[in-house]
Design a protein around this motif. Structure first.
Motif, short mmCIF file in Angstrom:
data_model
loop_
_atom_site.label_atom_id
_atom_site.label_comp_id
_atom_site.label_asym_id
_atom_site.label_seq_id
_atom_site.Cartn_x
_atom_site.Cartn_y
_atom_site.Cartn_z
N PRO A 1 -4.98 36.30 15.21
CA PRO A 1 -4.36 37.43 14.55
C PRO A 1 -4.62 37.40 13.05
O PRO A 1 -5.05 36.40 12.50
N ARG A 2 -4.39 38.52 12.40
CA ARG A 2 -4.52 38.55 10.94
C ARG A 2 -3.49 37.62 10.30
O ARG A 2 -2.39 37.46 10.81
N ARG A 3 -3.89 37.05 9.17
CA ARG A 3 -2.97 36.14 8.49
C ARG A 3 -1.76 36.90 7.97
O ARG A 3 -1.89 37.99 7.40
N ASP A 4 -0.60 36.33 8.18
CA ASP A 4 0.64 36.89 7.67
C ASP A 4 0.97 36.14 6.38
O ASP A 4 1.58 35.07 6.39
N PHE A 5 0.55 36.71 5.24
CA PHE A 5 0.69 36.00 3.96
C PHE A 5 2.15 35.82 3.56
O PHE A 5 2.51 34.82 2.95
N ASP A 6 3.00 36.80 3.91
CA ASP A 6 4.43 36.65 3.60
C ASP A 6 5.01 35.45 4.35
O ASP A 6 5.80 34.68 3.80
N GLN A 7 4.63 35.31 5.64
CA GLN A 7 5.09 34.19 6.43
C GLN A 7 4.58 32.86 5.87
O GLN A 7 5.32 31.88 5.76
N GLU A 8 3.31 32.84 5.47
CA GLU A 8 2.74 31.61 4.93
C GLU A 8 3.42 31.20 3.62
O GLU A 8 3.67 30.02 3.38
N ARG A 9 3.71 32.18 2.77
CA ARG A 9 4.42 31.87 1.52
C ARG A 9 5.82 31.33 1.80
O ARG A 9 6.28 30.39 1.14
N ALA A 10 6.48 31.93 2.79
CA ALA A 10 7.83 31.48 3.13
C ALA A 10 7.79 30.05 3.67
O ALA A 10 8.67 29.22 3.36
N GLU A 11 6.77 29.73 4.46
CA GLU A 11 6.64 28.38 5.01
C GLU A 11 6.35 27.37 3.90
O GLU A 11 6.93 26.27 3.89
N LEU A 12 5.47 27.73 2.97
CA LEU A 12 5.15 26.81 1.88
C LEU A 12 6.37 26.59 0.99
O LEU A 12 6.65 25.46 0.57
N ASP A 13 7.11 27.66 0.70
CA ASP A 13 8.33 27.51 -0.11
C ASP A 13 9.33 26.59 0.58
O ASP A 13 9.96 25.74 -0.06
N ALA A 14 9.46 26.75 1.91
CA ALA A 14 10.40 25.91 2.66
C ALA A 14 9.94 24.46 2.67
O ALA A 14 10.76 23.54 2.56
N LEU A 15 8.63 24.24 2.77
CA LEU A 15 8.12 22.87 2.75
C LEU A 15 8.37 22.23 1.39
O LEU A 15 8.81 21.08 1.31
N CYS A 16 8.11 22.96 0.30
CA CYS A 16 8.33 22.42 -1.05
C CYS A 16 9.81 22.11 -1.27
O CYS A 16 10.15 21.07 -1.83
N ASP A 17 10.68 23.01 -0.82
CA ASP A 17 12.12 22.76 -0.96
C ASP A 17 12.54 21.53 -0.15
O ASP A 17 13.32 20.70 -0.61
N GLY A 18 11.99 21.42 1.07
CA GLY A 18 12.31 20.28 1.91
C GLY A 18 11.81 18.98 1.32
O GLY A 18 12.51 17.95 1.36
N LEU A 19 10.60 18.99 0.77
CA LEU A 19 10.06 17.78 0.16
C LEU A 19 10.85 17.39 -1.09
O LEU A 19 11.08 16.20 -1.35
#
Length: 278
Positions: free
Chosen positions: A120-138
């Motif tokens: 499927p096409r990349r969902d950039f909003d989803q990817e940004r949300a995942e990266l933000d969550a990973l940075c917050d978690g780290l």
């Protein structure tokens, strides 16, 4: 559990000690093809970081040749799974509808050499949300623990991969976790790396050069390496006297033409003697 013995890498260990104790940063480890870069990485992961007295460590190793982490969103999800950090779920299903043929009026037909991609096409909003969550978690993780991201074979990163890592993960994201204790360790083959303009990895705080060849007779580093081998041999009761252990160590070093060769020969001896871990 140790798989390798650290044979005279006291100087690199001393340089890395502030980072082993928890200081974040970017560290380049350079060496030629006979320097034993992969063994050094194993010792770092299996010996030095787990034995740190200040923080418990988790390490994640990235090999640029691994297709599973070729794309930055896949790398984000791999790190999150490894560190047990929850990421937001996609809002939409990624179902894909495919029409191979339509409105064909015939009794039979054959289709050959028709490539079909189901990505499927990349969902950039989803990817940004995942990266933000990973940075917050780290960031929360780094309050009580430490995380090291280790790039092996970093000299093999192509331009496109470098640009993606810099733009999508490092700049203003993982970069900001350095002060919290994030450690990026980059292993580089000196013979392949020199003279290349790189977008990633970022500039280092520390560069460690690993020697390819063993120190000459009488050098303090060679004496230290002999002591490491003797201590191991005596600890595992291979010999009854230190004189015998020194003879073994000196013979092993005399027969080895490089650091990687020394480790390989020593590993073979351990295997034959039934000692699989250092």
């Amino acid at each position: 559990m140790r798989n390798h013995l650290s044979i005279d890498w006291r100087a690199p260990h001393a340089k890395l000690k502030p980072h082993i104790d928890g200081a974040g940063g970017v560290v380049y480890v350079k060496g030629g093809k006979k320097a034993g870069l992969s063994i050094f990485a194993d010792i770092l992961r299996q010996n030095w970081l787990p034995e740190a007295e200040t923080f418990p460590w988790i390490t994640y190793t990235v090999d640029p040749r691994d297709f599973n982490v070729r794309y930055t969103n896949d790398l984000v999800r791999e790190i999150a799974e490894y560190t047990l950090i929850n990421l937001p779920k996609p809002k939409k299903s990624a179902n894909v509808h495919i029409e191979v043929a339509k409105n064909i009026r015939t009794n039979s037909f054959n289709l050959t050499n028709v490539p079909i991609s189901t990505h499927p096409r990349r969902d950039f909003d989803q990817e940004r949300a995942e990266l933000d969550a990973l940075c917050d978690g780290l960031r929360k993780f780094l309050l009580k623990s430490r995380f090291a991201l280790i790039f092996t074979e970093a000299h093999d990163l192509d331009k496109g991969h470098q640009k993606d890592l810099k733009r999508e993960i490092w700049d203003r994201k993982f970069e900001r976790l350095i002060d919290d204790g994030l450690l990026l360790i980059v292993l580089l083959d000196s013979s392949k790396e020199e003279g290349k303009d790189k977008e990633f990895p970022p500039p280092p705080h520390l560069i460690i050069e690993l020697p390819e060849f063993l120190p000459q007779e009488g050098h303090d580093d060679r004496t230290a390496a002999l002591h490491d081998l003797v201590r191991f041999a005596m600890h595992n009761s291979w010999y009854q006297t230190e004189k015998e252990a020194y003879a073994f160590a000196e013979t092993l070093m005399d027969c080895s033409d490089s650091m990687s060769d020394l480790h390989a020969r020593f590993s073979g001896v351990r295997g034959r003697r039934g000692v699989t871990h250092a």
